[in-house]
Design a protein around this motif. Sequence first.
Motif, PDB file in Angstrom:
ATOM      1  N   PRO A   1      -4.299  14.672   0.482  1.00 47.91           N
ATOM      2  CA  PRO A   1      -4.810  14.434  -0.870  1.00 47.91           C
ATOM      3  C   PRO A   1      -4.907  15.714  -1.686  1.00 47.91           C
TER       4      PRO A   1
ATOM      5  N   GLN B   1       0.852  -1.189   0.000  1.00 53.47           N
ATOM      6  CA  GLN B   1       0.000   0.000   0.000  1.00 53.47           C
ATOM      7  C   GLN B   1       0.890   1.241   0.000  1.00 53.47           C
TER       8      GLN B   1
ATOM      9  N   CYS C   1       4.698  10.507   1.792  1.00 48.99           N
ATOM     10  CA  CYS C   1       4.402   9.218   1.149  1.00 48.99           C
ATOM     11  C   CYS C   1       4.773   8.120   2.133  1.00 48.99           C
TER      12      CYS C   1
ATOM     13  N   SER D   1       3.807   0.412   2.887  1.00 46.14           N
ATOM     14  CA  SER D   1       3.500  -0.598   3.908  1.00 46.14           C
ATOM     15  C   SER D   1       4.501  -1.743   3.978  1.00 46.14           C
TER      16      SER D   1
ATOM     17  N   GLY E   1       1.109   5.910  -5.562  1.00 46.48           N
ATOM     18  CA  GLY E   1       0.106   6.385  -4.635  1.00 46.48           C
ATOM     19  C   GLY E   1      -0.993   7.108  -5.393  1.00 46.48           C
ATOM     20  N   GLN E   2      -1.977   7.596  -4.651  1.00 51.79           N
ATOM     21  CA  GLN E   2      -3.117   8.266  -5.270  1.00 51.79           C
ATOM     22  C   GLN E   2      -2.828   9.721  -5.612  1.00 51.79           C
TER      23      GLN E   2
ATOM     24  N   GLU F   1       0.480   5.275   0.415  1.00 49.59           N
ATOM     25  CA  GLU F   1      -0.481   6.313   0.807  1.00 49.59           C
ATOM     26  C   GLU F   1       0.190   7.675   0.810  1.00 49.59           C
ATOM     27  N   GLN F   2      -0.469   8.621   0.163  1.00 48.95           N
ATOM     28  CA  GLN F   2       0.065   9.978   0.111  1.00 48.95           C
ATOM     29  C   GLN F   2      -0.848  10.924   0.873  1.00 48.95           C
ATOM     30  N   SER F   3      -0.216  11.902   1.505  1.00 54.16           N
ATOM     31  CA  SER F   3      -0.987  12.912   2.228  1.00 54.16           C
ATOM     32  C   SER F   3      -0.301  14.270   2.115  1.00 54.16           C
TER      33      SER F   3
END
Lengths: 115, 111
Positions: free
Chosen positions: B9, B3, B23, B26, B102-103, B5-7
Amino acid sequence: GAGVSQSPRYKVAKRGQDVALRCDPISGHVSLFWYQQALGQGPEFLTYFQNEAQLDKSGLPSDRFFAERPEGSVSTLKIQRTQQEDSAVYLCASSSLTGVPGELFFGEGSRLTVL
Amino acid sequence: GIQVEQSPPDLILQEGANSTLRCNFSDSVNNLQWFHQNPWGQLINLFYIPSGTKQNGRLSATTVATERYSLLYISSSQTTDSGVYFCAVYYGSSNTGKLIFGQGTTLQVKP
């Protein structure tokens, strides 16, 4: 060439038509990748070539998708009997390295719209 | 699978402000890249950074692989910095070189 070149930049197809998307990688790059990017999402891996050998096609969503790189340079991604869910940007990338993760360079993409 | 995950968004900045994009991943990865996707859709390489810190002008990046995260710093932001920033990691067999994205973080810099 100086960068990864893709054509066409835009393609509109009627549902059921076949389409072919072309990628010309950076000269001398042995690794070539295809990615699919849906609207608002990150790119997702489709397939990987090392020279002319397709080493990984685990990301191809169905048997309607086919990719080739017969001479180890230019690659073509073919989609048969297009469906609306195939609408996306198709990105090609190349890398000079094999066997180890190398820096990828992306083209501008081919935006496919299926009506 | 892994996984990424970026923050955050989405991020809105005033021109001249600084920002940090994060970023998290996992699992252990072989390598990591940061990209900027411009309004025309082109993915521009920013950093190829398996570990440590790199700087390029107003941008810098730090990857701490043992703690499974990477940070992208943008200083003195400009309107041309607007777009989507992607983190992507290499995971699994080196024979595939598969990048997992990531998204993205969508950045808007206002004049």
